[in-house]
Design a protein around this motif. Sequence first.
Motif, PDB file in Angstrom:
ATOM      1  N   TRP A  99       0.737  -0.770   0.588  1.00 62.30           N
ATOM      2  CA  TRP A  99      -0.217   0.284   0.202  1.00 62.30           C
ATOM      3  C   TRP A  99       1.227   1.330   0.117  1.00 62.30           C
ATOM      4  CZ3 TRP A  99      -3.410   2.114   4.611  1.00 62.30           C
ATOM      5  CH2 TRP A  99      -3.989   3.266   3.950  1.00 62.30           C
ATOM      6  N   LEU A 100       0.846   1.482  -1.219  1.00 61.33           N
ATOM      7  CA  LEU A 100       1.878   3.265  -1.113  1.00 61.33           C
ATOM      8  C   LEU A 100       1.145   4.190  -1.985  1.00 61.33           C
ATOM      9  CD1 LEU A 100       4.900   1.306  -3.054  1.00 61.33           C
ATOM     10  CD2 LEU A 100       4.343   2.207  -1.019  1.00 61.33           C
ATOM     11  N   GLN A 101       1.817   5.074  -1.539  1.00 61.09           N
ATOM     12  CA  GLN A 101       0.910   6.697  -2.363  1.00 61.09           C
ATOM     13  C   GLN A 101       1.870   6.842  -3.305  1.00 61.09           C
ATOM     14  OE1 GLN A 101       1.701  10.353  -1.098  1.00 61.09           O
ATOM     15  NE2 GLN A 101      -0.336  11.582  -1.784  1.00 61.09           N
ATOM     16  N   ARG A 102       1.966   6.252  -5.050  1.00 59.87           N
ATOM     17  CA  ARG A 102       2.529   5.956  -6.418  1.00 59.87           C
ATOM     18  C   ARG A 102       2.906   7.555  -6.367  1.00 59.87           C
ATOM     19  NH1 ARG A 102       4.176   0.780  -6.732  1.00 59.87           N
ATOM     20  NH2 ARG A 102       2.749  -0.757  -5.827  1.00 59.87           N
ATOM     21  N   ASP A 103       3.925   7.377  -7.915  1.00 59.63           N
ATOM     22  CA  ASP A 103       3.732   8.397  -8.705  1.00 59.63           C
ATOM     23  C   ASP A 103       4.674   8.096  -9.958  1.00 59.63           C
ATOM     24  OD1 ASP A 103       4.318  11.302  -9.821  1.00 59.63           O
ATOM     25  OD2 ASP A 103       5.811  11.686  -7.788  1.00 59.63           O
ATOM     26  N   PRO A 104       3.699   7.978 -11.014  1.00 62.53           N
ATOM     27  CA  PRO A 104       2.766   8.741 -11.476  1.00 62.53           C
ATOM     28  C   PRO A 104       1.625   7.873 -10.104  1.00 62.53           C
ATOM     29  CG  PRO A 104       3.102   7.631 -12.784  1.00 62.53           C
ATOM     30  CD  PRO A 104       4.588   7.883 -12.098  1.00 62.53           C
ATOM     31  N   GLY A 105       0.119   8.127 -10.279  1.00 61.53           N
ATOM     32  CA  GLY A 105      -0.967   7.678  -9.340  1.00 61.53           C
ATOM     33  C   GLY A 105      -1.018   7.903  -7.894  1.00 61.53           C
TER      34      GLY A 105
ATOM     35  N   PRO B 239      11.509   0.596 -16.040  1.00 61.18           N
ATOM     36  CA  PRO B 239      11.143   2.311 -16.397  1.00 61.18           C
ATOM     37  C   PRO B 239      10.365   3.607 -16.092  1.00 61.18           C
ATOM     38  CG  PRO B 239       9.568  -0.134 -17.130  1.00 61.18           C
ATOM     39  CD  PRO B 239      10.751  -0.232 -15.572  1.00 61.18           C
ATOM     40  N   LEU B 240      10.404   3.272 -14.409  1.00 64.64           N
ATOM     41  CA  LEU B 240      10.059   4.052 -13.900  1.00 64.64           C
ATOM     42  C   LEU B 240      11.370   4.881 -13.465  1.00 64.64           C
ATOM     43  CD1 LEU B 240       8.428   5.989 -11.165  1.00 64.64           C
ATOM     44  CD2 LEU B 240       9.027   4.582 -10.114  1.00 64.64           C
ATOM     45  N   VAL B 241      12.904   4.637 -13.658  1.00 65.52           N
ATOM     46  CA  VAL B 241      13.613   5.262 -13.413  1.00 65.52           C
ATOM     47  C   VAL B 241      13.690   6.188 -14.547  1.00 65.52           C
ATOM     48  CG1 VAL B 241      16.062   5.427 -13.738  1.00 65.52           C
ATOM     49  CG2 VAL B 241      15.103   3.651 -12.170  1.00 65.52           C
ATOM     50  N   ASP B 242      13.568   5.790 -15.744  1.00 63.96           N
ATOM     51  CA  ASP B 242      12.810   6.757 -16.911  1.00 63.96           C
ATOM     52  C   ASP B 242      12.727   7.595 -17.274  1.00 63.96           C
ATOM     53  OD1 ASP B 242      15.685   5.784 -18.525  1.00 63.96           O
ATOM     54  OD2 ASP B 242      14.081   4.401 -19.528  1.00 63.96           O
ATOM     55  N   ILE B 243      11.041   7.188 -16.416  1.00 60.04           N
ATOM     56  CA  ILE B 243       9.940   8.271 -16.094  1.00 60.04           C
ATOM     57  C   ILE B 243      10.333   9.336 -15.563  1.00 60.04           C
ATOM     58  CG2 ILE B 243       7.779   9.010 -15.308  1.00 60.04           C
ATOM     59  CD1 ILE B 243       7.515   5.961 -16.319  1.00 60.04           C
ATOM     60  N   LEU B 244      11.081   9.424 -14.385  1.00 51.80           N
ATOM     61  CA  LEU B 244      11.954  10.579 -13.024  1.00 51.80           C
ATOM     62  C   LEU B 244      13.012  11.123 -14.088  1.00 51.80           C
ATOM     63  CD1 LEU B 244      11.331   8.455  -9.862  1.00 51.80           C
ATOM     64  CD2 LEU B 244       9.691   9.960 -10.782  1.00 51.80           C
ATOM     65  N   LEU B 245      13.589  10.556 -15.105  1.00 55.76           N
ATOM     66  CA  LEU B 245      14.678  11.378 -14.847  1.00 55.76           C
ATOM     67  C   LEU B 245      14.299  12.382 -16.576  1.00 55.76           C
ATOM     68  CD1 LEU B 245      18.105   8.686 -15.166  1.00 55.76           C
ATOM     69  CD2 LEU B 245      17.561  10.577 -14.092  1.00 55.76           C
ATOM     70  N   ALA B 246      12.987  11.882 -17.162  1.00 51.84           N
ATOM     71  CA  ALA B 246      12.903  12.976 -18.160  1.00 51.84           C
ATOM     72  C   ALA B 246      11.895  13.901 -17.209  1.00 51.84           C
ATOM     73  CB  ALA B 246      11.838  12.207 -18.496  1.00 51.84           C
ATOM     74  N   LYS B 247      12.222  14.313 -16.328  1.00 53.48           N
ATOM     75  CA  LYS B 247      11.374  14.988 -15.461  1.00 53.48           C
ATOM     76  C   LYS B 247      12.009  15.487 -13.912  1.00 53.48           C
ATOM     77  CE  LYS B 247       7.641  12.637 -12.458  1.00 53.48           C
ATOM     78  NZ  LYS B 247       6.211  12.402 -12.991  1.00 53.48           N
ATOM     79  N   ILE B 248      13.628  15.642 -14.478  1.00 50.85           N
ATOM     80  CA  ILE B 248      13.941  15.989 -13.176  1.00 50.85           C
ATOM     81  C   ILE B 248      13.834  17.567 -12.536  1.00 50.85           C
ATOM     82  CG2 ILE B 248      16.519  16.653 -14.428  1.00 50.85           C
ATOM     83  CD1 ILE B 248      16.546  14.375 -11.388  1.00 50.85           C
TER      84      ILE B 248
END
Length: 588
Positions: A271-277, A367-376
């Motif tokens: 159970w987490l508060q995710r990002d995104p989502g 994949p989350l790493v690429d998503i985060l790096l794209a909006k560093i």
Amino acid sequence: MLDGLIKNGTVVDGTGAPAFVADVGIRGGRIVAVGQVDEPALHTLDATGLWITPGFVDIHTHYDGQVTWDECFTPSIYHGVTTVVMGNCGVGFAPKRPGHEGDLIKLMEGVEDIPGAALHEGIRWNWESFPQYMDALAVTPRSLDYLVQVPHDPLRMYVMQERALAHEKATAQDIEAMRALLRQALQAGAAGFSTGRSDNHRTSDGKDTPAANAGLDELTGLAQAFEDFSHGVVQIVSDFNLLNGPDPFDAEFDCVEALARASGKPVSMTWLQRDPGGEQYLKIQERVEAAVQAGLPLYMQTAVRGIGVLNGLDASFHPFMGFPSYKEVAHLPLAERAQALRDPARKARILSEKSERLAGDGSAIPPLVDILLAKIDLISGRMFALEDTLNYEPSVMQSFLVRAKQAGITPLEAMYDHLTAGSGQGLIYFPIFNYNEGSLDAVRRMLDHPRALSSLSDAGAHVGTVCDASFPTFMLTHWVRDHLEGRGREAIPLETAVEMLTRRNARYLGLSDRGVIAPGMRADLNAIDPQRLSVGLPRLVRDLPAGGKRFVQKAEGYVATWVAGELVQREGEITAARPGRLVRMGQA
């Protein structure tokens, strides 16, 4: 005569009842008296001013490999833990076919960030079946008690072999064979079954885990293995298809409910508060509450702080690892690398580049790493320099976003300067999940839920990015002793926090002999100095087999920890006592 006597301690007994001052008498590994105890003892501790708690029960660890070379379960032993549960998230090392050990290592290395070289050198592969794995572990005395769950991926790989790695659908015969092996393990005392369905879990080859997309017929077919067993739990980690286009959340949650119905056992999920989502955790809560109302035993494994990573040049991740000009010097020893990165021309070149794609085939990076790096630049408001004073709930004013604005540079340059300073040992704390609001407000709400289980330490895993084995100490300091009312939140009562760390987790597992301080219960206990209790800074050390590195985070204030009445830890030093054992559920 008593074996041990704890005098005048503030007893927080694990039931949630108010604390009280009392003595605790120990004999034969059990608590025999609570109150005023005048019987003489071989060993006596004056516990005036100390909290006396049951030993903590950590239901979510990944010591499956480390247990074969480490008798002490470090670093959990430094944080008051006396019982650990392994085999979570569907990954582990049994059953296994001779000659296919490397496939299991790739799985664990990719999903749980445990160095493959350490696993290759450290594990002694003297088993094939899951009961044989349990027998091999049980030979060695240990500091703490431990339980093992049967992980889905090795089970599937053992039965389906190459077809599992190719993600083929399980046949009825495959499911029957897996179910028989699961029943065999439960008969030997395995604590339950776990499965992983996370989009961010990859093998070290960058492929989906073998059971990630298992069908409902396979899940429910395996769950039927619990029939006629009085014990057992099911643990599942799922992103609920968060990254897969149109949100099929309800269909995935239906699988969770089907597991609970088919097994008849408690089912817990991450159970987490995710990002995104960021709102998904509320949907999970809503579905769990409705399911519980309908009679299903669902629980939510909940972290006590942000789920994040420590970024550093020598850690598993940092913001520049995908930049072409960084890769040119990535092979250098740390101090030399930092010096090379301080070269003005190289710095300018790196800061003008874009990160290359890191996830995908051949890479364990999710994949989350690429998503985060794209909006560093956007997320730099949630990235913080790890200073000498540890702070797991920093404000945006301490972030690299604000630092950069104050210095008139970009957030990426501010991070670059921090990481490359000195010998290159600077660290960045980045809470990825549970921090969407720039605070731990969501975590506080989650911890209040009656179906929440204090969990998700991942102790023994993600060794190059986190050291969340310190969760119990953080719970007792940040949420209990040090909580700032100015944030508009109430502190968690000490008695409630201890109940979550002890009895609640023990009862979820079906352990009725621990988690409470009362006559007849196991003498798994902590003596804690509340004034000195603190979480130490994480340190990157090379103490794994083959020179593997990991973050280790110790604690101050644990005066003593007992397992079955024997002192296993005193003021942060591990003793020679090894009273810990493999707990075989369903057996005397």
